[in-house]
Design a protein around this motif. Structure first.
Motif, short mmCIF file in Angstrom:
data_model
loop_
_atom_site.label_atom_id
_atom_site.label_comp_id
_atom_site.label_asym_id
_atom_site.label_seq_id
_atom_site.Cartn_x
_atom_site.Cartn_y
_atom_site.Cartn_z
N PHE A 1 -11.48 -55.96 39.07
CA PHE A 1 -10.85 -56.98 39.91
C PHE A 1 -11.66 -57.19 41.20
O PHE A 1 -12.09 -56.23 41.84
N ALA A 2 -11.86 -58.45 41.56
CA ALA A 2 -12.57 -58.80 42.79
C ALA A 2 -11.57 -59.34 43.80
O ALA A 2 -10.85 -60.30 43.52
N LEU A 3 -11.51 -58.71 44.96
CA LEU A 3 -10.58 -59.15 46.00
C LEU A 3 -10.94 -60.56 46.44
O LEU A 3 -12.07 -60.81 46.89
N PRO A 4 -10.04 -61.52 46.33
CA PRO A 4 -10.36 -62.91 46.68
C PRO A 4 -10.42 -63.08 48.20
O PRO A 4 -9.90 -62.26 48.95
N PRO A 5 -11.03 -64.15 48.67
CA PRO A 5 -11.03 -64.42 50.12
C PRO A 5 -9.59 -64.64 50.60
O PRO A 5 -8.80 -65.33 49.96
N LEU A 6 -9.26 -64.04 51.74
CA LEU A 6 -7.93 -64.17 52.31
C LEU A 6 -7.97 -64.70 53.75
O LEU A 6 -6.93 -64.88 54.37
N ASP A 7 -9.19 -64.93 54.26
CA ASP A 7 -9.32 -65.35 55.66
C ASP A 7 -9.02 -66.82 55.87
O ASP A 7 -9.04 -67.31 57.01
N ASP A 8 -8.73 -67.55 54.78
CA ASP A 8 -8.39 -68.97 54.93
C ASP A 8 -6.90 -69.22 54.73
O ASP A 8 -6.47 -70.37 54.67
N LEU A 9 -6.12 -68.14 54.62
CA LEU A 9 -4.67 -68.31 54.51
C LEU A 9 -4.12 -68.86 55.83
O LEU A 9 -4.71 -68.66 56.89
N GLN A 10 -3.01 -69.57 55.74
CA GLN A 10 -2.45 -70.20 56.94
C GLN A 10 -2.17 -69.15 58.02
O GLN A 10 -1.53 -68.13 57.77
N GLY A 11 -2.67 -69.41 59.22
CA GLY A 11 -2.47 -68.50 60.34
C GLY A 11 -3.55 -67.47 60.49
O GLY A 11 -3.67 -66.83 61.54
N VAL A 12 -4.36 -67.27 59.46
CA VAL A 12 -5.43 -66.27 59.49
C VAL A 12 -6.73 -66.93 59.93
O VAL A 12 -7.13 -67.96 59.40
N SER A 13 -7.38 -66.33 60.92
CA SER A 13 -8.65 -66.87 61.41
C SER A 13 -9.85 -66.07 60.93
O SER A 13 -10.96 -66.60 60.83
N ALA A 14 -9.62 -64.78 60.64
CA ALA A 14 -10.75 -63.95 60.24
C ALA A 14 -10.26 -62.72 59.50
O ALA A 14 -9.12 -62.28 59.67
N ALA A 15 -11.14 -62.19 58.66
CA ALA A 15 -10.90 -60.91 57.99
C ALA A 15 -11.93 -59.93 58.50
O ALA A 15 -13.14 -60.19 58.43
N ALA A 16 -11.46 -58.82 59.06
CA ALA A 16 -12.38 -57.84 59.64
C ALA A 16 -13.22 -57.19 58.55
O ALA A 16 -12.88 -57.22 57.36
N ALA A 17 -14.33 -56.61 58.96
CA ALA A 17 -15.21 -55.92 58.02
C ALA A 17 -14.44 -54.77 57.36
O ALA A 17 -13.64 -54.09 58.01
N PRO A 18 -14.64 -54.54 56.06
CA PRO A 18 -13.91 -53.48 55.36
C PRO A 18 -14.20 -52.09 55.96
O PRO A 18 -15.31 -51.81 56.39
N ARG A 19 -13.15 -51.27 55.99
CA ARG A 19 -13.28 -49.86 56.39
C ARG A 19 -12.81 -49.00 55.23
O ARG A 19 -11.82 -49.30 54.57
N VAL A 20 -13.53 -47.89 54.99
CA VAL A 20 -13.23 -47.02 53.85
C VAL A 20 -12.67 -45.70 54.35
O VAL A 20 -13.22 -45.09 55.28
#
Length: 497
Positions: free
Chosen positions: A18-37
């Motif tokens: 499974f590939a996580l889809p882009p979520l930074d274009d959802l309403q109200g969201v301006s950015a998705a931070a860099a992933p942390r593990v």
């Protein structure tokens, strides 16, 4: 629960590719931070027979990530969980505070490790235009096993947890994830997925729910002629026991009004067993009345001090400090009592009352015929007690006993209301008015007694004067309540079934 963080999240199962889809274009969201593990290691605790899991509760000690420590999660709505935390402490010793919050379910059984999860978590934070975190999306690769040495079960799970975002974001993110191939998770918790079919049904909760549902169905679907006195009584008992269990952890935390609500449930249970003795076998219910009276007294010590604190918010500082100290002591005694085997035995016995009802000879009679007789009997006892006030050697004690009788009449009528309708509701309303007037009188008497007890400890003339003012105010309140009683009584009609 007062000190718990409300966690609102949704979980999704995902395949390895499974590939996580882009979520930074959802309403109200301006950015998705860099992933942390993060590498997480969690040991889950429960009783050997999984009583917490049966109620959807998880208790774990987790290392790794930003929130290492003990986490207790209790269901709070369809997508919510109330989370309580404690420091890491010792690996195999559950913090006493967290153990206390689930004691109403564990009832003295030991909490032991029941599963271990190792998770490689990749976290993406969704932010708004100001940089505030709206939600966290966690992509978890999970390895889980019941006992050390077991072959681990592995799966992938996507978790979306709100931070400051609203439910619309949760819904939009879920829609995007499902479109990309994720599926609504089979279990609301990772431990639940590991345990699977081993999780038992919560027997007590299931019996209470079934009993209440039966009464609701019969009364809502025009089947009143088929409702028995036993149906009505057991449905009410189940509801009050559910309330007692609900407010137990809240009372332990000192949440506002929780002790009062738990005490009311306890009193309703005891009053029901008294008022409806012909419906339930006294051989099993009379011992419970003794234990319910004990529990009500323990809760009452705290509640009486809470009432005094609220009444005297404008009192002298030394007096308020004294009340606060006494209230803290009463809470300590309450928490000790709620750890006693005596309390757990009472809960078990009440559950047994629902699961295996000790029905009496009149339990199978039609509720529409039997309940009016029993409600009227309780009302008549209150009326007889009321008539003793003017002739009693101790009229204040007679008023107090009348107040208790009014509560019993009110609760008896409340029980009957689903079957008898408006006529029972009116009786309950009348009894409540009597109870409230006498309650104001009793609160005033208790307040004056406390003021008399501390008057010699006033530190300054100003404190002594303030105590005198408070005493005069309480005396006036009690006198007003006495005057109102006759008028209130004259306006009650009594049962007319």
């Amino acid at each position: 629960m007062a000190d718990g963080h409300l966690e609102i999240e949704q979980k999704y199962d995902a395949e390895a590719g499974f590939a996580l889809p882009p979520l930074d274009d959802l309403q109200g969201v301006s950015a998705a931070a860099a992933p942390r593990v993060h590498e997480l290691h969690a040991t889950y605790f429960d009783t050997a027979d999984l009583r917490l899991a049966a109620h959807g509760i998880t208790l774990r000690r987790r290392r790794g990530g930003d929130d290492s420590g003990w986490h207790l999660k209790v269901p709070a709505g369809p997508d919510g969980k109330r989370e309580h935390r404690a420091p890491l402490g010792r690996p195999r010793v559950v913090p006493a505070r967290l153990a206390g919050l689930v004691a109403v379910h564990t009832r003295g059984a030991e909490l032991v490790p029941v599963g271990t999860l190792e998770t490689r978590r990749t976290v993406v934070v969704l932010r708004d235009g100001d940089g505030a975190a709206l939600a966290e999306v966690a992509d978890d690769l999970v390895s889980a096993y019941r006992e050390e040495g077991d072959e681990p079960r592995r799966w992938r799970e996507i978790e979306v947890e709100l931070v400051t975002g609203g439910p619309e974001l949760l819904k939009a993110a879920g829609k995007r994830l499902r479109k990309a191939g994720a599926r609504k998770a089979k279990s609301s918790s990772k431990l639940g997925r590991l345990l699977g079919a081993d999780v038992p049904a919560a027997a007590g909760a299931a019996a209470r729910a079934t009993t209440r549902a039966r009464l609701r169905e019969l009364t809502a679907n025009g089947k009143l002629p088929t409702v028995t006195a036993g149906d009505a009584v057991l449905g009410y008992v189940a509801a009050q026991l559910e309330s007692l269990i609900e407010f137990d952890p809240r009372a332990r935390l000192g949440e506002d009004d929780a002790v009062h609500r738990m005490r009311v449930a306890t009193r309703r249970l005891r009053s029901t067993l008294q008022a409806y003795r012909p419906v339930l076998d006294a051989a099993r219910t009379e011992p419970l009345q003794v234990e319910l009276r004990w529990l009500a007294a323990v809760l009452g010590e705290v509640r009486d001090l809470e009432v005094l604190r609220m009444r005297f918010a404008d009192g002298p500082l030394f007096f308020l400090d004294d009340l606060a100290r006494r209230e803290r002591g009463a809470y300590r005694r309450l928490n000790l009592a709620l750890k006693e085997p005596r309390y757990f035995a009472l809960l078990d016995a009440l559950d047994g009352l629902i699961a295996d009802p000790p029905l009496g000879e009149r339990a199978q009679r039609k509720a529409r015929k039997e309940l009016p007789v029993l409600v009227s009997r309780v009302w008549d006892r209150m009326a007889r007690q009321y008539r003793t006030i003017d002739t009693a050697e101790d009229s204040d004690l007679a008023r107090h006993e009348t107040r208790k009788a009014a509560k019993r009449a009110r609760y008896a009528a409340e029980l009957a209301a689903p079957v008898l309708g408006a006529s029972a509701k009116r009786v309950a309303k009348d009894a409540k008015r009597i109870q409230e007037v006498l309650g104001e009188h009793q609160d005033g008497m208790i307040a004056m007694e406390r003021l008399r007890a501390v008057k010699g400890r006033a530190r300054t003339p100003q404190d002594a004067f303030a105590l005198g003012v408070l005493y005069g105010r309480e005396e006036c309140r009690a006198e007003t309540a006495r005057d109102r009683l006759a008028v209130t009584w004259s306006r009650t009609l009594g049962p007319s079934f």
